[in-house]
Design a protein around this motif. Sequence first.
Motif, mmCIF file in Angstrom:
data_model
loop_
_atom_site.group_PDB
_atom_site.id
_atom_site.type_symbol
_atom_site.label_atom_id
_atom_site.label_comp_id
_atom_site.label_asym_id
_atom_site.label_seq_id
_atom_site.Cartn_x
_atom_site.Cartn_y
_atom_site.Cartn_z
ATOM 1 N N ARG A 167 -5.335 -10.125 20.433
ATOM 2 C CA ARG A 167 -6.393 -9.129 20.678
ATOM 3 C C ARG A 167 -5.759 -7.870 21.234
ATOM 4 N NH1 ARG A 167 -11.451 -10.410 18.468
ATOM 5 N NH2 ARG A 167 -11.645 -12.663 18.507
ATOM 6 N N PRO A 168 -6.412 -6.715 21.149
ATOM 7 C CA PRO A 168 -7.784 -6.527 20.694
ATOM 8 C C PRO A 168 -7.846 -6.286 19.188
ATOM 9 C CG PRO A 168 -6.931 -4.451 21.516
ATOM 10 C CD PRO A 168 -5.819 -5.447 21.614
ATOM 11 N N TYR A 169 -8.790 -6.920 18.553
ATOM 12 C CA TYR A 169 -9.115 -6.579 17.178
ATOM 13 C C TYR A 169 -10.579 -6.920 17.001
ATOM 14 C CZ TYR A 169 -8.647 -11.600 16.378
ATOM 15 O OH TYR A 169 -8.803 -12.951 16.469
ATOM 16 N N VAL A 170 -11.190 -6.384 15.976
ATOM 17 C CA VAL A 170 -12.612 -6.642 15.727
ATOM 18 C C VAL A 170 -12.792 -6.906 14.238
ATOM 19 C CG1 VAL A 170 -14.966 -5.755 15.961
ATOM 20 C CG2 VAL A 170 -13.217 -5.025 17.597
ATOM 21 N N GLU B 175 -17.589 -9.812 13.983
ATOM 22 C CA GLU B 175 -17.676 -9.454 15.408
ATOM 23 C C GLU B 175 -18.292 -8.073 15.599
ATOM 24 O OE1 GLU B 175 -13.717 -12.027 16.714
ATOM 25 O OE2 GLU B 175 -13.548 -9.879 16.274
#
Length: 711
Positions: A414-417, A421
């Motif tokens: 992370r961070p990823y989306v 999400e």
Amino acid sequence: MDSKTMAARVEELLSGMTLEEKAAQMIQVPYAIVGREEALRWARLGAGSFLHVLGDDAREIQKTAMEESRLGIPVIFGIDAVHGHSLNDHATIFPSQLAAACSFDPDVAYVMGQVTAREVATDGLHWTFAPVLCLGRDTRWGRIDETFGEDPYLAGEMGAAIIRGFQGDDLADGEHILACAKHYIGYGEAVGARDACDTEMTYRKLREVFLPPFKKAVDAGVGSVMTAYGAIDGTPFTVDRTSLKDILRGELGFDGFVVTDWDNVNALVRRQHVAETARQASVMAAKAGNDMIMTSTQFYDAVIEAVRAGELEESVLDEAVRHILTVKLRMNLFEKPEKAGRPGCLGCAEHLAAAKDASDRSLVLLTNNGVLPLQPSVRKVAVIGSNADDIRAQYGDWTYFTHPTPNPEHEPVRPYVTVKEGVEAACAKRGMACVYHRGCSVLDSEDEDIAGAVEAARDADAIVLVVGDVIAQTGEEKDRAVLELSGRQMELFDALRALGMPLITVLVASKPLAVGRAATDADAFLCAFNGGLFGGEAVAKALFGEINPSGRLPISFPRASGQVPVYYNSLPGWHKQAGKGYCDLPDTPLYAFGEGMGYSAFAYDGLTFDAQTLEAGVNVTNTGSMTGTETVQAYFHDVVSSVLTPVKQLIAFRQVTLAPGETAHVTFRFTREDFSLVNRREQRVTEPGEFELMIGHSSRDGDLLKASFRL
Ligand code: NOJ
């Protein structure tokens, strides 16, 4: 250091080097393949470069080279930081080059280069093997995602900008790194898109279509160039003196160093069969103008023996080493072998913000019957499809999941989306419900549940179906003969479509797939390609109208695999002029180069062109009700020419952001060279006669205003 002092310093160093040290300086050692002990042995021998080694391992090698090799020449470390420094777990991962090209904004590429350079430098490294300046014309090729699309002009503009971002004004600066324009040249043009095969290239075509981005790269000061795997008219590019010496150095004036691609020297023996032995291959590669030899470490013994046997002049090695040392001096590696970077910058807030902006700008909305942006009356959204929640597919190639050795099991950092999400968060913010079901995977698998997805979607108000490809379908040696949606994705689309509810298809893929009715029969079709860390969040923002999608296609979408290659700047043909296509399909693309819509619309009028000053002007009005950004595109056509010339060719674009009802007068100033061609004698000339200038919203004829003029 001025260039005279630098040249003197290079000669001084060179004069103190043994034959063995010169050969070693030309070697680039693959750390991940040879391992630590062997790498340290090479460092003591004075190897010039290593690739695919990070952080403290690199520091150990540098220390060994500087303290334990006879001359202590610093090593230059190379890495594939292709869309961010993404082989490092904590790096800022940007959209792929292809996705970034959708922004049609060189500033996006510039920032991507700048941020990536800072992160690479902070990791103790000096050099990225980027940008890819191959053109993405045959979309069956596995590396389409790495290109800036199909067009030489756009690829050149984006390429030059990212190079400026990587290298800054001064290569000695602690936060900038060396760029590498690759793959020189025509790698993407392999016959049948079979990775690394020969091309049907001539030197005229090379100059006309494939050279312009490299020319812009050299003009932008790129410090290294990587050769291509393929061949031109039977000669592997690795040993093609015409393109490497006459054109790259002689005509373009390139003054950096040339590195081969992976094991190209051994490939001359084992794959391309133009040399019998490593020694013969090494001599050929050295003579053709390769300065640094990636991976084929046999080159070391081979050239030493060849020079001793009188088969190769030592001066050939001198010239190569001169190029390498000059770059090392320009980078100030002798004084500061490790770049300062910016401690703590990997994945810092500023860098993540840059990645978010790039993701937002890379979205291309291609169909919308008004379903988007989603209205407040939508109370429940169903997100369907495995690519809605597959961060590997969202990233695409060249991250820690795929390189230096494939590691799909690597824990995502992370961070990823993801899209799932992103939409969940957007729904939560609005008090809306959101349900997710994967439905089916992208490749065939046993746990498909299309019926389950239909049930999950049944009581929603809108369906967001994410289709695409996965990392097993993209990259080197992963060309596809079939570009239609793989697995049961089309069946999933049909089953959802049968519900008769608002259905939005989103493409998370490495390339323009032959999406067919999954796009045309959807209420909206949004292309996201490989959007990086925040690709999923950008999609959600676009769906809910938090951003107004402004991307334009840098590449054409085929109607079917059999139509590929299909690109806008094709050459004219008899039947095409008669308006015919294939007997079973039109010959136009499903979605054309330059196409893309947003939540506002733009009207064009009042095109003017002055054939004396070569100035053009056009009025562009935002006729929609939301502020939006339009990319005003200028193409030309040489009406009668000594050789076939493209039906249209992009020569400029400008972006304007307009409030509802606002009009901008957009102007262009061209040069005669903008209207040039490469003639049969391979000269770039502007032939007198009639021309057409076309300005408008996309490469489609219906989107362009036209003005005729004579030069
Ligand atoms: C082979 C690829 O073709 C090239 O693009 C890459 O930079 C090198 N391997 C190093 O990983």
